[in-house]
Design an enzyme around this catalytic site. Structure first.
Site, short mmCIF file in Angstrom:
data_model
loop_
_atom_site.label_atom_id
_atom_site.label_comp_id
_atom_site.label_asym_id
_atom_site.label_seq_id
_atom_site.Cartn_x
_atom_site.Cartn_y
_atom_site.Cartn_z
N ARG A 72 82.57 -39.66 -90.58
CA ARG A 72 83.55 -40.62 -90.06
C ARG A 72 83.12 -40.91 -88.63
O ARG A 72 82.87 -39.97 -87.87
CB ARG A 72 84.95 -40.02 -90.11
N ASP A 103 87.50 -48.06 -97.09
CA ASP A 103 88.03 -49.05 -96.15
C ASP A 103 87.33 -49.02 -94.78
O ASP A 103 86.91 -50.07 -94.28
CB ASP A 103 89.53 -48.75 -96.00
N THR A 125 85.08 -44.61 -103.16
CA THR A 125 86.14 -43.73 -102.64
C THR A 125 86.99 -43.24 -103.81
O THR A 125 87.24 -43.99 -104.76
CB THR A 125 87.05 -44.46 -101.62
N ASP A 127 90.00 -42.83 -103.63
CA ASP A 127 91.36 -43.36 -103.45
C ASP A 127 91.64 -44.60 -104.32
O ASP A 127 92.81 -44.93 -104.54
CB ASP A 127 91.61 -43.71 -101.98
N ASP A 129 91.45 -47.63 -103.48
CA ASP A 129 92.35 -48.49 -102.69
C ASP A 129 91.66 -49.70 -102.08
O ASP A 129 92.11 -50.23 -101.06
CB ASP A 129 92.99 -47.64 -101.56
#
Ligand code: F6P
Length: 320
Positions: A72, A103, A125, A127, A129
């Site tokens: 990150r 994202d 990912t 997620d 999302d």
């Protein structure tokens, strides 16, 4: 375009290696050179770059995680970080970049696009999302990993007549909780995209108990609240012999499923085709089983991922 780069960024997801392999092999097959960038945008800025040959991606398709490592790196949100990254790309003669991630990674690709540098995003990912795709790389494997735990927890829940609150990852999205909750026959699924009333949750648990139901599984998306906090709030409506289980990063690991490997291979191949045609500023996806590419600026500014809430309603009818 003759030389492209590839990086993975943000939370790793099973199937990322399959995507790196697909990009590398498809590009080399078509006469291009591929450079792997370690540790995502952090490695890009630091110039941690290496040439990838056919053999470098051998024996990777079945591995979880990402062999290019990930990080990150909020510094890439700054103009300074972005310009340093582009300087490195130019130094290595890399003409286009494939960014695999969620994202945050897409925002990195978007920043490159705004500087006129061609980047293509691949959604990776657990997620699920990301807008512009029905499924992201890693989601299918993560659901199967979580499901395995739910089935195991059900055994002990039944044996002790307990209520389990199982907290699963997903950041602000409820997909992982929703799909695993339906597949695991959860009594309640609690996700950020749907309201819930603790009093009703307690009533449904009690109704089940009254009918002789032995176990109770509540799958809670981390984006709503933590498992312990949920248990505290539930306690106000009765004692349901509650235990909390936080599955956490376990959902991120493991060998990718068939679906994730195939999805990753398709996305990787498609991303190379786009860069071959010098098309950048895009993100790829799978919508209604068809590969699509969309403008990354538009997707990040106007796109929104919506979970399939019919699953939520269905579960309510199936698990009472
Ligand atoms: O985005 C993937 C994800 O695993 C989320 O589900 C979770 O909230 C987050 O990453 C955890 O991030 P980290 O591994 O940096 O703690």
């Amino acid at each position: 375009m003759k030389r492209i780069g590839i990086l993975t960024s943000g939370g790793d997801a099973p199937g990322m290696n399959a995507a790196i392999r697909a990009v590398t092999r498809k590009a080399i097959y078509n006469g291009m050179e591929v450079y792997g960038i370690n540790y995502g945008f952090a490695g890009l800025v630091a110039g941690d770059v290496r040439r990838l040959e056919i053999a470098d991606v051998g024996d990777t398709i079945q591995r979880g995680g990402t062999f290019l490592y990930s990080a990150r790196y909020p510094e890439f949100a700054t103009e300074e970080g972005q310009l340093k990254g582009i300087e490195q790309l130019n130094k290595f003669g890399i003409e286009g970049l494939v960014v695999i991630g969620g994202d945050g990674s897409y925002h990195g690709a978007l920043a490159l696009t705004r500087h006129g540098y061609p980047a293509v995003g691949i959604p990776g990912t657990i997620d699920n999302d990301i807008p512009n795709t029905d499924f992201t790389i890693g989601f299918d494997t993560a659901t199967n990993t979580v499901l395995d735990s739910l089935d195991r927890i059900r055994d002990t829940a039944t044996s002790h007549v307990r209520t389990f609150i199982i907290e699963v990852m997903g950041r602000d999205a409820g997909d992982l909780a929703l799909w695993t909750g339906v597949a695991g026959g959860a009594d309640e699924i609690i996700i950020p995209e749907h309201d819930f009333d603790m009093k009703n949750v307690a009533k449904r648990i009690q109704d089940g108990r009254d009918r002789g139901k032995k176990h109770c599984l509540i799958v809670l998306a981390e984006g709503v609240m933590g498992g312990s906090e949920f248990a505290e709030q539930l306690k106000e409506y009765g004692d349901f012999h509650t235990r909390v289980s936080i599955l956490g990063h376990v959902a991120r690991g493991g060998s990718p499923s068939v679906r994730d490997r195939v999805l990753a291979s398709k996305f990787g191949g498609y991303a190379v085709e786009l860069l071959q045609e010098s098309k950048g500023g895009l993100c790829v996806g799978m919508v209604d089983n068809k590969l699509v590419a969309a403008d990354i600026v538009d997707i990040l500014e106007n796109g929104k991922h919506h979970p399939d809430l019919t699953l939520y309603d269905l579960n309510h009818e199936l698990s009472f």
